[in-house]
Design a protein around this motif. Structure first.
Motif, PDB file in Angstrom:
ATOM      1  N   TRP A 190       0.862  -1.178   0.000  1.00 43.94           N
ATOM      2  CA  TRP A 190       0.000   0.000   0.000  1.00 43.94           C
ATOM      3  C   TRP A 190       0.894   1.223   0.000  1.00 43.94           C
ATOM      4  O   TRP A 190       1.819   1.331   0.808  1.00 43.94           O
ATOM      5  CB  TRP A 190      -0.891   0.004   1.246  1.00 43.94           C
ATOM      6  CG  TRP A 190      -1.747   1.211   1.346  1.00 43.94           C
ATOM      7  CD1 TRP A 190      -1.565   2.269   2.198  1.00 43.94           C
ATOM      8  CD2 TRP A 190      -2.905   1.509   0.578  1.00 43.94           C
ATOM      9  NE1 TRP A 190      -2.555   3.202   2.002  1.00 43.94           N
ATOM     10  CE2 TRP A 190      -3.396   2.750   1.002  1.00 43.94           C
ATOM     11  CE3 TRP A 190      -3.586   0.849  -0.439  1.00 43.94           C
ATOM     12  CZ2 TRP A 190      -4.519   3.343   0.459  1.00 43.94           C
ATOM     13  CZ3 TRP A 190      -4.713   1.438  -0.977  1.00 43.94           C
ATOM     14  CH2 TRP A 190      -5.167   2.663  -0.525  1.00 43.94           C
ATOM     15  N   GLU A 192       0.880   5.428   0.138  1.00 48.08           N
ATOM     16  CA  GLU A 192       0.086   6.630   0.385  1.00 48.08           C
ATOM     17  C   GLU A 192       0.992   7.804   0.674  1.00 48.08           C
ATOM     18  O   GLU A 192       2.120   7.633   1.143  1.00 48.08           O
ATOM     19  CB  GLU A 192      -0.900   6.419   1.531  1.00 48.08           C
ATOM     20  CG  GLU A 192      -0.236   6.225   2.874  1.00 48.08           C
ATOM     21  CD  GLU A 192      -1.249   5.986   3.988  1.00 48.08           C
ATOM     22  OE1 GLU A 192      -2.307   5.393   3.732  1.00 48.08           O
ATOM     23  OE2 GLU A 192      -0.970   6.404   5.120  1.00 48.08           O
ATOM     24  N   LYS A 193       0.489   8.997   0.381  1.00 46.32           N
ATOM     25  CA  LYS A 193       1.267  10.215   0.614  1.00 46.32           C
ATOM     26  C   LYS A 193       0.987  10.718   2.024  1.00 46.32           C
ATOM     27  O   LYS A 193      -0.156  10.900   2.418  1.00 46.32           O
ATOM     28  CB  LYS A 193       0.909  11.289  -0.398  1.00 46.32           C
ATOM     29  CG  LYS A 193       1.844  12.459  -0.389  1.00 46.32           C
ATOM     30  CD  LYS A 193       1.614  13.355  -1.570  1.00 46.32           C
ATOM     31  CE  LYS A 193       2.686  14.435  -1.616  1.00 46.32           C
ATOM     32  NZ  LYS A 193       2.496  15.298  -2.763  1.00 46.32           N
ATOM     33  N   ARG A 194       2.058  10.914   2.786  1.00 42.72           N
ATOM     34  CA  ARG A 194       1.979  11.463   4.135  1.00 42.72           C
ATOM     35  C   ARG A 194       2.813  12.741   4.163  1.00 42.72           C
ATOM     36  O   ARG A 194       4.033  12.685   4.029  1.00 42.72           O
ATOM     37  CB  ARG A 194       2.510  10.472   5.164  1.00 42.72           C
ATOM     38  CG  ARG A 194       1.651   9.243   5.285  1.00 42.72           C
ATOM     39  CD  ARG A 194       2.135   8.377   6.399  1.00 42.72           C
ATOM     40  NE  ARG A 194       1.259   7.217   6.570  1.00 42.72           N
ATOM     41  CZ  ARG A 194       1.470   6.280   7.448  1.00 42.72           C
ATOM     42  NH1 ARG A 194       2.518   6.336   8.246  1.00 42.72           N
ATOM     43  NH2 ARG A 194       0.642   5.265   7.547  1.00 42.72           N
ATOM     44  N   TRP A 225       6.029   9.944   0.041  1.00 39.69           N
ATOM     45  CA  TRP A 225       5.218   8.763  -0.221  1.00 39.69           C
ATOM     46  C   TRP A 225       5.733   7.619   0.635  1.00 39.69           C
ATOM     47  O   TRP A 225       6.928   7.337   0.645  1.00 39.69           O
ATOM     48  CB  TRP A 225       5.291   8.385  -1.700  1.00 39.69           C
ATOM     49  CG  TRP A 225       4.514   9.324  -2.554  1.00 39.69           C
ATOM     50  CD1 TRP A 225       4.972  10.475  -3.149  1.00 39.69           C
ATOM     51  CD2 TRP A 225       3.135   9.220  -2.896  1.00 39.69           C
ATOM     52  NE1 TRP A 225       3.960  11.082  -3.830  1.00 39.69           N
ATOM     53  CE2 TRP A 225       2.818  10.329  -3.696  1.00 39.69           C
ATOM     54  CE3 TRP A 225       2.140   8.302  -2.594  1.00 39.69           C
ATOM     55  CZ2 TRP A 225       1.544  10.531  -4.206  1.00 39.69           C
ATOM     56  CZ3 TRP A 225       0.868   8.509  -3.112  1.00 39.69           C
ATOM     57  CH2 TRP A 225       0.585   9.612  -3.907  1.00 39.69           C
ATOM     58  N   GLU A 259     -11.206   4.395   8.932  1.00 38.99           N
ATOM     59  CA  GLU A 259     -10.991   5.691   8.297  1.00 38.99           C
ATOM     60  C   GLU A 259     -10.827   5.509   6.798  1.00 38.99           C
ATOM     61  O   GLU A 259     -10.407   4.443   6.338  1.00 38.99           O
ATOM     62  CB  GLU A 259      -9.763   6.397   8.878  1.00 38.99           C
ATOM     63  CG  GLU A 259      -8.476   5.642   8.684  1.00 38.99           C
ATOM     64  CD  GLU A 259      -7.287   6.319   9.327  1.00 38.99           C
ATOM     65  OE1 GLU A 259      -6.347   6.638   8.588  1.00 38.99           O
ATOM     66  OE2 GLU A 259      -7.297   6.520  10.544  1.00 38.99           O
ATOM     67  N   ILE A 260     -11.170   6.531   6.065  1.00 36.18           N
ATOM     68  CA  ILE A 260     -10.988   6.519   4.616  1.00 36.18           C
ATOM     69  C   ILE A 260      -9.595   7.042   4.315  1.00 36.18           C
ATOM     70  O   ILE A 260      -9.208   8.100   4.812  1.00 36.18           O
ATOM     71  CB  ILE A 260     -12.055   7.388   3.928  1.00 36.18           C
ATOM     72  CG1 ILE A 260     -13.438   6.805   4.188  1.00 36.18           C
ATOM     73  CG2 ILE A 260     -11.768   7.495   2.433  1.00 36.18           C
ATOM     74  CD1 ILE A 260     -14.571   7.663   3.696  1.00 36.18           C
ATOM     75  N   ARG A 261      -8.850   6.288   3.495  1.00 37.05           N
ATOM     76  CA  ARG A 261      -7.494   6.692   3.131  1.00 37.05           C
ATOM     77  C   ARG A 261      -7.360   6.630   1.622  1.00 37.05           C
ATOM     78  O   ARG A 261      -7.974   5.805   0.969  1.00 37.05           O
ATOM     79  CB  ARG A 261      -6.472   5.775   3.791  1.00 37.05           C
ATOM     80  CG  ARG A 261      -6.537   5.878   5.310  1.00 37.05           C
ATOM     81  CD  ARG A 261      -5.799   4.789   5.972  1.00 37.05           C
ATOM     82  NE  ARG A 261      -4.384   5.086   6.014  1.00 37.05           N
ATOM     83  CZ  ARG A 261      -3.521   4.403   6.741  1.00 37.05           C
ATOM     84  NH1 ARG A 261      -3.930   3.391   7.470  1.00 37.05           N
ATOM     85  NH2 ARG A 261      -2.256   4.717   6.740  1.00 37.05           N
ATOM     86  N   SER A 262      -6.519   7.474   1.092  1.00 44.95           N
ATOM     87  CA  SER A 262      -6.294   7.529  -0.344  1.00 44.95           C
ATOM     88  C   SER A 262      -4.876   7.052  -0.637  1.00 44.95           C
ATOM     89  O   SER A 262      -3.929   7.445   0.041  1.00 44.95           O
ATOM     90  CB  SER A 262      -6.460   8.969  -0.837  1.00 44.95           C
ATOM     91  OG  SER A 262      -6.234   9.031  -2.218  1.00 44.95           O
ATOM     92  N   GLY A 263      -4.739   6.171  -1.640  1.00 47.86           N
ATOM     93  CA  GLY A 263      -3.419   5.665  -2.000  1.00 47.86           C
ATOM     94  C   GLY A 263      -3.509   4.697  -3.153  1.00 47.86           C
ATOM     95  O   GLY A 263      -4.513   4.641  -3.870  1.00 47.86           O
TER      96      GLY A 263
END
Length: 59
Positions: free
Chosen positions: A13, A15-17, A21, A40-44
């Motif tokens: 997975w 994701e940008k934090r 990335w 929670e909804i996460r984008s990646g």
């Protein structure tokens, strides 16, 4: 997070934090373990690495 089954390769997975990335492993879920946090909804992205290695060696 559940990962697709029956496919050769390694799912991760990404994701940008903040400004970087993060590439995170997908861990096996214990069906008896209770969640520690609210969902929670996460984008990646869900990339698959190494899927073509087996195909290339079988040819």
């Amino acid at each position: 997070m559940p990962a697709p089954t029956g496919i050769t390769g390694t799912w991760t997975w990404i994701e940008k934090r903040a400004t970087t990335w993060e590439n995170l492993p997908i861990l096996t879920q214990d069906p008896y373990d209770r969640p520690l946090a609210e969902p929670e909804i996460r984008s990646g992205y869900l990339p698959l690495d190494g899927a073509t290695a087996r195909t290339a060696t079988e040819s």
